[in-house]
Design a protein around this motif. Structure first.
Motif, short mmCIF file in Angstrom:
data_model
loop_
_atom_site.label_atom_id
_atom_site.label_comp_id
_atom_site.label_asym_id
_atom_site.label_seq_id
_atom_site.Cartn_x
_atom_site.Cartn_y
_atom_site.Cartn_z
N GLN A 88 23.07 39.52 38.98
CA GLN A 88 23.64 38.80 38.14
C GLN A 88 24.54 37.56 38.56
O GLN A 88 25.60 38.57 39.15
CB GLN A 88 24.39 38.85 36.11
N LYS A 89 24.64 36.38 38.78
CA LYS A 89 25.47 36.28 39.02
C LYS A 89 26.20 34.80 38.40
O LYS A 89 25.40 34.42 37.05
CB LYS A 89 24.88 34.99 40.15
N PRO A 90 27.77 34.15 38.15
CA PRO A 90 28.07 33.43 37.30
C PRO A 90 27.29 32.13 37.38
O PRO A 90 26.56 31.71 37.88
CB PRO A 90 29.86 33.46 37.44
N ASN A 91 27.93 31.15 36.12
CA ASN A 91 27.24 30.04 36.41
C ASN A 91 27.28 29.13 37.27
O ASN A 91 28.50 29.70 38.32
CB ASN A 91 27.43 29.20 34.52
N LYS A 106 34.74 39.87 34.50
CA LYS A 106 35.37 39.72 35.87
C LYS A 106 34.75 40.66 36.59
O LYS A 106 35.24 41.86 36.08
CB LYS A 106 36.73 39.03 36.24
N ILE A 107 33.39 40.55 37.11
CA ILE A 107 33.57 42.41 37.69
C ILE A 107 33.50 42.21 39.69
O ILE A 107 33.07 40.75 40.13
CB ILE A 107 31.61 41.83 37.65
N TYR A 108 33.68 43.00 39.73
CA TYR A 108 34.25 43.32 41.04
C TYR A 108 33.28 44.44 41.73
O TYR A 108 32.96 45.45 41.07
CB TYR A 108 35.52 44.13 41.11
N LEU A 133 30.02 35.91 31.99
CA LEU A 133 30.19 36.48 33.48
C LEU A 133 31.08 35.10 34.16
O LEU A 133 30.28 34.27 34.22
CB LEU A 133 28.68 36.72 33.97
N ASN A 134 32.53 35.54 34.10
CA ASN A 134 32.93 34.07 35.03
C ASN A 134 33.10 33.94 35.71
O ASN A 134 33.35 33.10 36.78
CB ASN A 134 34.73 35.10 33.54
N LYS A 135 33.37 35.30 36.42
CA LYS A 135 33.91 35.58 37.67
C LYS A 135 32.85 36.57 38.77
O LYS A 135 32.90 38.06 38.05
CB LYS A 135 35.30 35.42 38.56
N MET A 136 32.66 37.16 40.05
CA MET A 136 31.55 37.90 40.21
C MET A 136 32.59 38.22 41.62
O MET A 136 32.34 37.20 42.71
CB MET A 136 30.36 37.92 40.23
#
Length: 792
Positions: free
Chosen positions: A61-64, A141-143, A38-41
């Motif tokens: 879920q949030k990116p690192n 990358k989730i929107y 998960l690279n970007k939210m």
């Protein structure tokens, strides 16, 4: 080519390469074949009034974590570990690092549902939430898209059953409601203006819960001890109302009749040395040592003898025998007992008295359990400092007695010793020594001669403080002694506001053995006068606002305001009694002026005020931004037309502009060619700081900072070239510095190392003040600071 010619340029290139290399390491090392990191939210909301920060908390879920918004340092540590997770070093890297967050469709759908629930709680019943995912190079990358649509708002708010439209309650619901003639309903209706529910506001379940708590407290303050917030409910109707709702604040008939009964305090029992462990063990020795004493309608239970006078304890207890129960009184009693700083455990509990003769009012026995601290304690503190090569150490011995005279007085004694090696402009070192003793006494009473301030005492629980101190400073260029005495008060007017008012503060400053070199370095007569023997008789007020919640990390504000006035009382006395002035001569024997003295010593007159504001913005658990603004101004007049040295402003150092050595910056664009060591002071100070703090490994933290500011003179008698404050040029004399630092946070103490680098130096020619463009970089340009605690 200019930068490449420096000796340390290869080191710079190596460090930069190392940083970039670490940042560019594969972030998908431990992401499976059919998995995506998960690279970007991204969250997009079409209604700007919605709190996106709160909305993001519902996303599962949030990116690192990132540092500087791009560097996944903690994930990089995890990826440095080897495949064999049983090896000690690999286990350690994985423990201090952060496991890669792998995108899960199930968690994304859960997030959608949670966002919808949150929006409905905030009145957006017709909102639409959807998501989309972009996959690329084993990264996702989730929107999240939120279309809020029109929210529902409150229209009519009803507090009485008789006010309701006929269709609002069914017959069975109506029977469950308290009647409008009940005292509880009357109290709530009478206080409806204080309600959190207002016509026109958006429907919000959190506001409804706050209203439930408010009503419950309101009724408990009216002596309804057994009333519960669970009896309060809300009914809403939106039928044919075009995104509006009518609200009925309902109160169900309690199952227990005691919930509608008022209570009065029957007995007040105070255990002054309560030990819960010994009580639970039924310790016979402890119980046999307990004794009882009646005092002012209260029963004291103690061991052998009362350690603190009973009237001191009672002055902090607002619960009185015969009074009606009141929740506010209970909360204030907790606060006041804890503020005595005598007890590590405070508990206030109530027991109902059964078989009372009256059915119209209940009785409560109030039992207060107090577990005291150790009365005496001591501590030893050692400090080390290094600022631009100025190496020093200090040691303090602290002693505290928490109840020295039996009235909960707190007595502190501090013995201090410090030594520092200071580098001069001539590259020679000299040592300075400092010795001091300070005593303080805090009394939990408001001692104000000739005035009756009983109402103020009951409202704010002020304390009186006394202090005496003596400080001796020995340097090669001068010797100075400072004796100080003060008398004042401090109190809290609210949860976040603290006030300090020193009614009288006397400082006697004696300066001796001024060397010729020192006098030659400050050839300005105005500055020399600030080192003359003097007395400071001042009144000082300080207000501090701090809304930080230590138990709940988050954003917080800090504001401090000081106002200090000196010499006016002594000046008025001299004028009333017609005291004669002393003639002041300069070094050539010419009359320079005249002044009044206090016991043969000239006293200072000035007004001084400063204000400081800080904002701490917590981005996430690993990243924080801190902002600070400071403005201070001192205006000398009358008897000593210069601010005393110890009351003047200075800049630079570990807690100011860290790219400059302490007292080496300013005033304005002034440059002292003859100064042997930095000693610059002035009347006005303007400073701004911005610091980005981030967690690294274990107890190690990092920081990047940007500091700006300077000091200026406002007196016309200060003829240092470029030192005076002028509106048409002061902004050109703002110094700018940057740098980075590391911190070691051991929880009980924080060690700090900062490296500062000048970006803009106002002491240079105006066309060359931006150092980056006019000077090659060298390591000796870094200003090295060691400190204890955060700089601000």
């Amino acid at each position: 080519m200019k930068y490449k010619s420096t000796d340390n340029f290869p080191i710079f290139i190596f460090l930069l390469s190392l940083l970039l290399g670490t940042a560019s390491c594969s972030t998908t090392k431990y992401v499976g074949e059919k998995e995506y990191l998960l690279n970007k939210m991204v969250l997009k909301v079409d209604d700007k009034s919605i709190n996106t920060g709160e909305l993001k908390k519902n996303i599962k879920q949030k990116p690192n974590l990132k540092i500087l918004g791009v560097w996944r340092f903690h994930l990089g540590l995890y990826n440095l570990s080897g495949r064999n997770e049983n090896k000690g070093f690999n286990k350690w890297l994985r423990r201090i690092g952060e496991e890669p967050v792998v995108y899960e469709e199930f968690q994304a759908k859960r997030s959608l549902k949670q966002i919808e629930i949150y929006l409905r709680k905030k009145g957006y019943y017709n909102s639409v939430v959807r998501d989309s995912v972009l996959y690329k190079h084993k990264k996702a990358k989730i929107y999240y898209y939120v279309t809020a649509n029109q929210p529902y708002r409150y229209r009519n708010i009803y507090h009485k059953v008789d006010e309701l439209p006929y269709h609002f309650l069914s017959e069975s619901q109506n029977k469950q409601e308290l009647s409008d003639t009940s005292n509880l309903r009357k109290y709530v209706a009478a206080d409806s203006l204080s309600s959190n529910i207002k016509s026109g506001l958006k429907v919000d379940s959190d506001i409804l819960n706050e209203e439930r708590i408010r009503i419950s407290k309101l009724l408990k303050n009216q002596a309804y001890f057994n009333f519960s917030r669970e009896y309060i409910h809300f009914m809403m109707d939106s039928t044919n109302k075009d995104h509006q709702m009518d609200v009925f604040v309902g109160m169900k008939k309690p199952a227990l009749s005691k919930a509608t009964l008022k209570y009065r305090i029957n007995k007040l029992e105070i255990f002054t040395e309560y030990d819960s462990k010994l009580v639970l063990m039924n310790d016979l020795v402890y119980l046999s040592e307990l004794d009882t004493m009646e005092y002012e309608n209260a029963e004291f239970v103690f061991r052998k003898r009362m350690k603190i006078k009973p009237d001191v304890i009672l002055s902090s207890i607002l619960i009185k025998k015969g009074d009606l129960y009141n929740l506010n009184t209970v909360e204030q009693t907790y606060s006041r007992l804890q503020s005595l700083n005598q007890y590590k455990f405070v508990n206030v509990k109530f027991e109902e008295v059964h078989n009372t003769k009256s059915d119209s009012i209940g009785l409560l026995d109030c039992i207060i359990q107090l577990t005291p601290f150790n009365r005496q304690s001591y501590s030893v503190e050692l400090e080390g400092t290094n600022s631009s090569g100025n190496i020093g150490f200090a040691g303090n011995f602290n002693y505290q007695h928490k109840n020295i005279f039996g009235g909960a007085e707190i007595f502190d004694v501090q013995l201090s010793n410090a030594r520092e090696t200071v580098k001069s402009s001539q590259q020679t070192d000299f040592n300075s020594s400092e010795y001091g003793i300070e005593t303080k006494m805090s009394i939990p009473k408001f001692l104000l001669p000739f005035f009756n301030a009983e109402k103020f005492r009951k409202s704010y629980n002020p304390k009186t403080s006394f202090s005496l101190s003596y400080n001796y400073q020995q340097r090669p260029d001068y010797t100075r002694t400072i004796a100080d005495a003060s008398f004042g008060y401090f109190w809290k007017s609210s949860k976040y506001l603290r006030h300090t008012f020193n009614l009288v503060e006397l400082n006697f400053v004696d300066v001796k053995n001024l060397s010729d070199n020192f006098l030659g370095s400050i050839n300005n007569l105005y500055i020399q006068n600030s080192f003359a023997d003097h007395v400071i008789a001042t009144s000082r007020y300080s207000l501090t606002y701090n809304d930080q919640n230590i138990n709940l990390p988050g954003n917080y504000n800090y504001l401090r305001f000081n106002l200090e006035v000196a010499g006016n009382t002594l000046g008025a006395i001299d004028k009333v009694f017609g005291n004669s002035k002393t003639i002041d001569y300069d070094d050539n024997g010419n009359i320079e002026g005249s002044y009044y003295d206090f016991f043969g010593i000239r006293y200072a007159q000035y007004i001084k005020s400063d204000i400081e504001y800080r904002f701490n913005h917590r981005i996430n658990k690993a990243n924080t931004m801190v902002y600070r603004l400071f403005f201070g101004l001192g205006y000398p007049y009358g008897n000593l037309k210069v601010l005393p040295f110890e009351k003047s402003y200075f800049s630079g150092g570990a807690n100011g502009l860290r790219a400059w050595q302490v007292r080496s910056l300013g005033p304005g664009s002034y440059v002292s060619e003859d100064a042997i060591y930095p000693n610059n002071t002035a009347d006005l100070k303007l400073e701004a700081n911005m610091e980005y703090r981030f967690k690294l490994v274990w107890v190690l933290e990092g920081a990047l900072f940007l500091d700006a500011g300077n000091i200026w003179a406002i007196s016309k008698k200060d003829d240092r070239k470029g030192a005076d404050f002028q509106l048409n040029r002061f902004y050109k004399e703002i110094a700018l510095g940057t740098g980075f630092g590391t911190r070691i946070d051991l929880k009980f103490i924080l060690f700090r190392i900062d490296l500062g680098l000048k970006l803009r130096d106002p002491s240079l020619e105006e066309s060359k003040r931006w150092i980056i463009a006019h000077r090659p970089f060298r390591m000796n340009q870094l200003t090295f600071n060691i400190g204890i605690g955060y700089p601000f």
